[in-house]
Design a protein around this motif. Structure first.
Motif, PDB file in Angstrom:
ATOM      1  N   PRO A 142      62.646  28.700   9.340  1.00 27.16           N
ATOM      2  CA  PRO A 142      61.209  28.380   9.253  1.00 27.16           C
ATOM      3  C   PRO A 142      60.358  29.149  10.257  1.00 27.16           C
ATOM      4  N   LEU A 143      60.888  29.406  11.464  1.00 32.80           N
ATOM      5  CA  LEU A 143      60.112  30.143  12.455  1.00 32.80           C
ATOM      6  C   LEU A 143      59.886  31.585  12.013  1.00 32.80           C
ATOM      7  N   LEU A 144      60.871  32.172  11.364  1.00 31.07           N
ATOM      8  CA  LEU A 144      60.692  33.529  10.826  1.00 31.07           C
ATOM      9  C   LEU A 144      59.614  33.532   9.749  1.00 31.07           C
ATOM     10  N   GLU A 145      59.613  32.505   8.903  1.00 32.11           N
ATOM     11  CA  GLU A 145      58.606  32.406   7.855  1.00 32.11           C
ATOM     12  C   GLU A 145      57.212  32.249   8.458  1.00 32.11           C
ATOM     13  N   LEU A 146      57.097  31.432   9.510  1.00 35.01           N
ATOM     14  CA  LEU A 146      55.808  31.250  10.182  1.00 35.01           C
ATOM     15  C   LEU A 146      55.317  32.555  10.780  1.00 35.01           C
ATOM     16  N   ALA A 147      56.216  33.316  11.385  1.00 37.06           N
ATOM     17  CA  ALA A 147      55.821  34.590  11.986  1.00 37.06           C
ATOM     18  C   ALA A 147      55.312  35.565  10.931  1.00 37.06           C
ATOM     19  N   ARG A 148      55.937  35.529   9.757  1.00 39.00           N
ATOM     20  CA  ARG A 148      55.486  36.423   8.678  1.00 39.00           C
ATOM     21  C   ARG A 148      54.133  35.995   8.129  1.00 39.00           C
ATOM     22  N   ARG A 149      53.939  34.706   7.972  1.00 42.59           N
ATOM     23  CA  ARG A 149      52.702  34.216   7.346  1.00 42.59           C
ATOM     24  C   ARG A 149      51.502  34.267   8.289  1.00 42.59           C
ATOM     25  N   TYR A 150      51.741  33.927   9.563  1.00 36.69           N
ATOM     26  CA  TYR A 150      50.623  33.738  10.483  1.00 36.69           C
ATOM     27  C   TYR A 150      50.859  34.546  11.769  1.00 36.69           C
ATOM     28  N   PRO A 151      50.521  35.823  11.763  1.00 35.34           N
ATOM     29  CA  PRO A 151      50.798  36.669  12.930  1.00 35.34           C
ATOM     30  C   PRO A 151      50.026  36.265  14.181  1.00 35.34           C
ATOM     31  N   LYS A 152      48.949  35.490  14.040  1.00 39.57           N
ATOM     32  CA  LYS A 152      48.180  35.070  15.208  1.00 39.57           C
ATOM     33  C   LYS A 152      48.661  33.734  15.771  1.00 39.57           C
ATOM     34  N   LEU A 153      49.707  33.186  15.172  1.00 45.26           N
ATOM     35  CA  LEU A 153      50.234  31.896  15.590  1.00 45.26           C
ATOM     36  C   LEU A 153      51.389  32.097  16.564  1.00 45.26           C
ATOM     37  N   HIS A 154      51.413  31.316  17.640  1.00 48.44           N
ATOM     38  CA  HIS A 154      52.505  31.347  18.617  1.00 48.44           C
ATOM     39  C   HIS A 154      53.176  29.981  18.596  1.00 48.44           C
ATOM     40  N   VAL A 155      54.432  29.938  18.133  1.00 45.22           N
ATOM     41  CA  VAL A 155      55.190  28.698  18.102  1.00 45.22           C
ATOM     42  C   VAL A 155      56.119  28.663  19.311  1.00 45.22           C
ATOM     43  N   ALA A 156      55.979  27.640  20.138  1.00 45.30           N
ATOM     44  CA  ALA A 156      56.809  27.473  21.334  1.00 45.30           C
ATOM     45  C   ALA A 156      57.765  26.311  21.092  1.00 45.30           C
ATOM     46  N   VAL A 157      59.070  26.601  21.062  1.00 41.90           N
ATOM     47  CA  VAL A 157      60.088  25.598  20.769  1.00 41.90           C
ATOM     48  C   VAL A 157      60.736  25.131  22.070  1.00 41.90           C
ATOM     49  N   GLN A 158      60.814  23.820  22.227  1.00 41.75           N
ATOM     50  CA  GLN A 158      61.512  23.214  23.366  1.00 41.75           C
ATOM     51  C   GLN A 158      62.699  22.436  22.808  1.00 41.75           C
ATOM     52  N   ALA A 159      63.891  23.031  22.885  1.00 40.03           N
ATOM     53  CA  ALA A 159      65.111  22.365  22.429  1.00 40.03           C
ATOM     54  C   ALA A 159      65.712  21.595  23.591  1.00 40.03           C
ATOM     55  N   ALA A 160      65.887  20.285  23.415  1.00 41.29           N
ATOM     56  CA  ALA A 160      66.347  19.462  24.522  1.00 41.29           C
ATOM     57  C   ALA A 160      67.058  18.226  23.994  1.00 41.29           C
ATOM     58  N   ASP A 161      68.192  17.912  24.578  1.00 41.15           N
ATOM     59  CA  ASP A 161      68.903  16.682  24.241  1.00 41.15           C
ATOM     60  C   ASP A 161      68.570  15.609  25.265  1.00 41.15           C
ATOM     61  N   ARG A 162      67.302  15.310  25.379  1.00 46.38           N
ATOM     62  CA  ARG A 162      66.806  14.242  26.252  1.00 46.38           C
ATOM     63  C   ARG A 162      65.590  13.632  25.579  1.00 46.38           C
ATOM     64  N   PHE A 163      65.175  12.482  26.073  1.00 46.50           N
ATOM     65  CA  PHE A 163      63.972  11.874  25.526  1.00 46.50           C
ATOM     66  C   PHE A 163      62.759  12.712  25.905  1.00 46.50           C
ATOM     67  N   VAL A 164      61.983  13.077  24.901  1.00 48.41           N
ATOM     68  CA  VAL A 164      60.767  13.858  25.121  1.00 48.41           C
ATOM     69  C   VAL A 164      59.576  12.995  24.714  1.00 48.41           C
ATOM     70  N   ASP A 165      58.707  12.712  25.665  1.00 53.12           N
ATOM     71  CA  ASP A 165      57.475  11.971  25.379  1.00 53.12           C
ATOM     72  C   ASP A 165      56.463  12.979  24.851  1.00 53.12           C
ATOM     73  N   ILE A 166      56.301  13.032  23.555  1.00 55.59           N
ATOM     74  CA  ILE A 166      55.509  14.115  22.976  1.00 55.59           C
ATOM     75  C   ILE A 166      54.027  13.986  23.319  1.00 55.59           C
ATOM     76  N   ILE A 167      53.567  12.774  23.610  1.00 57.30           N
ATOM     77  CA  ILE A 167      52.171  12.615  24.009  1.00 57.30           C
ATOM     78  C   ILE A 167      51.972  13.141  25.426  1.00 57.30           C
ATOM     79  N   GLN A 168      52.802  12.674  26.354  1.00 58.10           N
ATOM     80  CA  GLN A 168      52.646  13.059  27.754  1.00 58.10           C
ATOM     81  C   GLN A 168      52.945  14.530  27.983  1.00 58.10           C
TER      82      GLN A 168
END
Length: 296
Positions: free
Chosen positions: A110-136
């Motif tokens: 999916p990230l490759l597809e996003l890069a092809r479709r939207y060249p001005k978009l920057h997707v930052a992925v945080q891979a983590a096996d811990r609880f992530v408070d997405i609001i905070q």
């Protein structure tokens, strides 16, 4: 609050030197222009234009208001264009979080597809096996694989796909230990478990449900380890189809008791309400929802 349309009509009348020329340019009847400017004057409580059947004169307050009105309309147009540009082509940073196995199995394509479709978009992925408070932590989208329904957290929950969990083992293991013919036979096999004290496997075939627990050969709370152990011939594992699908196609794994499944795993997107309205976040969520089910 002033009606912006009335302000626009006022500037058109002033810029074109009268109601008749402004009516021709804007395609608005003279009577409508007169009514709208009268409403604007009533709202402001001042006379902007002195007009009669023969004369058209802008008052001092009218000239001063015109200068500010032109600037206001320019800013309004700039604001509209900024939004329309974002709608036309998503841009900026979108932050995604996922567990390490989910990121490895579901995000690369999916990230490759996003890069092809939207060249001005920057997707930052945080891979983590811990609880992530997405609001905070300012996360825009969390990709979650879960066996039970997620709690009501006040977040937007978007289900992407539901995947069955297969029982799988390597051909070498099955050649050495035999292919189970019924769930009860699993008790005599080596099991690759998620925990040393794991609960029995709950298997389902249509409406029939049975529970069985194999011998614990290895345990790990990380799916990629269980996948590698199964492919390495160490025993039978329960794995989501999207995680073991490639190994099944390659012949590295075989399904055990193919009429049975060990539950199902749901992939959901969690999005804070205040971020879910951003065009860039919606675009990323749409691509994830479109592409992740194809990886199974």
């Amino acid at each position: 609050m002033l009606n912006l349309n009335d302000v626009y009509f006022f500037t058109q009348v002033i810029d074109h030197g009268g109601f008749a020329p402004a009516a021709r340019v804007t395609g608005t009847p003279k009577s409508t222009l007169s009514k709208r400017i009268t409403a604007l004057e009533a709202e402001l409580g001042v006379r902007l234009i002195q007009r009669s059947s023969r004369r058209f004169t802008v008052t001092d307050l009218g000239r001063e208001f015109h200068r500010h009105a032109v600037a206001m309309l320019i800013e309004a147009e700039a604001a509209e264009n900024a939004v329309r540009q974002r709608l036309a082509e998503p841009s900026g940073i979108v932050r995604i979080t996922a567990s390490i196995p989910t990121a490895q199995a579901a995000l690369a394509q999916p990230l490759l597809e996003l890069a092809r479709r939207y060249p001005k978009l920057h997707v930052a992925v945080q891979a983590a096996d811990r609880f992530v408070d997405i609001i905070q932590e300012g996360i825009d989208i969390a990709v979650r694989d879960h066996f039970a329904p997620l709690p009501d957290s006040g977040l937007i929950q978007r289900t992407v796909c539901v995947d069955p969990v297969y029982l799988v083992a390597a051909p070498d293991y099955l050649a050495a230990h035999g292919m189970p013919a019924a769930p009860a036979e699993l008790a005599g096999h080596e099991g690759l478990l998620v925990h040393p004290q794991a609960a029995p496997w709950r298997l389902q075939r249509n409406a029939e449900v049975v529970e069985v627990l194999p011998r614990g050969r290895l345990s790990a709370n990380e799916s990629s380890i269980l996948l590698a152990a199964a492919a390495g011939g160490m025993g039978i594992a329960c794995l989501p189809r999207k995680l073991c699908g490639a190994a099944l196609q390659a012949g590295q794994l075989l399904r055990v008791l193919p009429e049975w499944t060990a539950g199902q795993v749901t992939t959901s997107l969690l999005i804070p309400h205040r971020r879910g309205q951003l065009p860039s976040v919606r675009a990323v969520a749409d691509v994830l929802a479109e592409r992740i089910p194809l990886l199974r």
